[in-house]
Design an enzyme around this catalytic site. Structure first.
Site, PDB file in Angstrom:
ATOM      1  CD  GLN A  76      15.749   5.771 -40.333  1.00 37.46           C
ATOM      2  OE1 GLN A  76      16.085   6.934 -40.557  1.00 37.46           O
ATOM      3  NE2 GLN A  76      14.501   5.444 -40.097  1.00 37.46           N
ATOM      4  CE1 TYR A 142      12.513   6.004 -35.137  1.00 31.37           C
ATOM      5  CE2 TYR A 142      10.440   7.056 -34.524  1.00 31.37           C
ATOM      6  CZ  TYR A 142      11.764   6.763 -34.247  1.00 31.37           C
ATOM      7  OH  TYR A 142      12.333   7.221 -33.092  1.00 31.37           O
ATOM      8  CB  VAL A 185      10.125  21.163 -34.580  1.00 33.10           C
ATOM      9  CG1 VAL A 185       9.733  20.895 -33.164  1.00 33.10           C
ATOM     10  CG2 VAL A 185       9.503  22.445 -35.056  1.00 33.10           C
ATOM     11  CD  GLU A 270       4.344  16.365 -40.046  1.00 33.16           C
ATOM     12  OE1 GLU A 270       5.457  16.533 -39.541  1.00 33.16           O
ATOM     13  OE2 GLU A 270       3.623  17.273 -40.442  1.00 33.16           O
TER      14      GLU A 270
END
Ligand SMILES: NC(=O)c1ccc[n+]([C@@H]2O[C@H](COP(=O)([O-])OP(=O)(O)OC[C@H]3O[C@@H](n4cnc5c(N)ncnc54)[C@H](O)[C@@H]3O)[C@@H](O)[C@H]2O)c1
Length: 322
Positions: A76, A142, A185, A270
């Site tokens: 994932q 994550y 991105v 982020e």
């Protein structure tokens, strides 16, 4: 060597499977196709569709294939989904990996190549470039789930002598990348610019990442079969690249030189800046990145142009050879 590649229908591991096959290895792929696609699967590889968390399925694949090496990419890997569904993230990335570790011990696998993330395990570092022994303070579920498996590998080596290598990637880009996930991105800008959607940069464009081309990454996986046992390696270009630089290089390759990005607020969680120290991979694996951002961007844009062209004419896109 007989190698089982998990996640081999996805972006990076499909290139890894191609590189293994090109190097003469015998490859099988395990993937549940939750994100991957059969279009990416090398026709010379045997394919098993199923979930790494499914004990009986994993046992069936190992018993059938008897792999000498396991390359574990299935994960994932959507950072935002990990924040929204941390239990799901942990179940795939931790429990799924433990199923594979257990099967690897039962079936006497001689090499476990595990893919971790250099972009998400270090958190917001203060010194650059970031070496492997930098303190680990992941700020996403994550990053935590990917790092946790590094501990299990160390433990399984101590308990059962399972030989392993860990590769911590920077932001990988190239053909077959999906626009959803940890580091999409390039893919996002390519897709948006090709269909005329206004590309968005979160923040003022100064966020910095370590972009590494997928074929360079695949080569590190070939070297990791033979070298670096019991070690962790950063795999990146070792140079900082700003968001607005990625925007410009994609835009210019598409010939859209007038296009400007729309800037919106940075998303919470982020990190601002990361690039990796890759001296250890150079020294021990004999690996170095060969593809410049310019060259990599050109190949990536070429791939997405092909996909968009085929979608327009109604032909199913095929996975381009990167
Ligand atoms: N993309 C990056 O820049 C980047 C950076 C650092 C680390 N990584 C790691 O590299 C690996 C591959 O990433 P990617 O970008 O190619 O992503 P991807 O989503 O294209 O590939 C992952 C593959 O795993 C499969 N998969 C997911 N859950 C599964 C499950 N439960 N059972 C079986 N298969 C399953 C998916 O169908 C997909 O084909 C991941 O482990 C990711 O954490 C990626």
């Amino acid at each position: 060597m007989k190698i089982l590649v998990t996640g081999g229908a996805g972006f990076i591991a499909s290139h890894v499977a191609d590189a293994y096959i090109a190097a003469g290895h015998d490859v099988a792929i395990l993937d549940d196709l939750s994100r991957g696609s059969m279009k990416n699967v090398n026709p010379k590889a045997r394919f098993y569709r199923g979930d790494v968390r499914d004990h009986d399925f994993v046992e069936h694949v190992f018993a059938t294939e008897k792999p000498e090496a396991l390359n574990h990419h299935a994960a994932q890997m959507d950072v935002r989904r990990a924040v929204e569904e941390p239990v799901f993230d942990a179940s795939v990335n931790i429990i799924g990996s433990i199923q594979l570790l257990e099967a690897s011990v039962r079936h006497k696998v001689r090499r476990f190549v595990y893919i971790s993330t250099g972009g998400a395990v270090y958190g917001e570092p203060k010194e650059f470039p970031v070496p492997e022994d930098y303190p680990l303070n992941p700020i996403t579920p994550y990053g935590i789930s990917k790092h946790t498996v590094e501990h299990y590998l160390f433990l399984y080596n101590v308990l059962y002598g399972l030989p392993y290598v860990v590769l911590r990637y920077g932001n990988v880009y190239g053909p077959r990348q999906s626009s959803k996930g940890e580091a999409g991105v390039f893919a996002i800008f390519c897709e948006q610019m090709l269909v005329g959607i206004q590309p968005v940069i979160y923040g003022d464009g100064s966020k910095v990442r370590d972009y590494v081309y997928v074929e360079d990454v695949a080569r590190a996986n070939v070297l990791a079969l033979e070298k670096g046992e019991g070690e962790i390696f950063n795999i990146g270009n070792g140079v900082p690249t700003r968001d607005d630089e990625v925007f410009r290089v994609v835009r210019d390759n598409l010939g859209l030189t007038e296009l400007q990005p729309k800037h919106v607020d940075k998303r919470p969680g982020e990190i601002d800046r990361i690039w990796l120290d890759t001296a250890k991979a150079r020294r021990v694996l004999g690996w170095e990145p060969c593809v410049s951002l310019q060259e990599g961007a050109r190949e990536t844009v070429r791939y997405f142009r092909g996909v968009a062209g085929k979608q327009k004419t109604g032909t199913a896109p095929t996975g381009a050879k990167g």
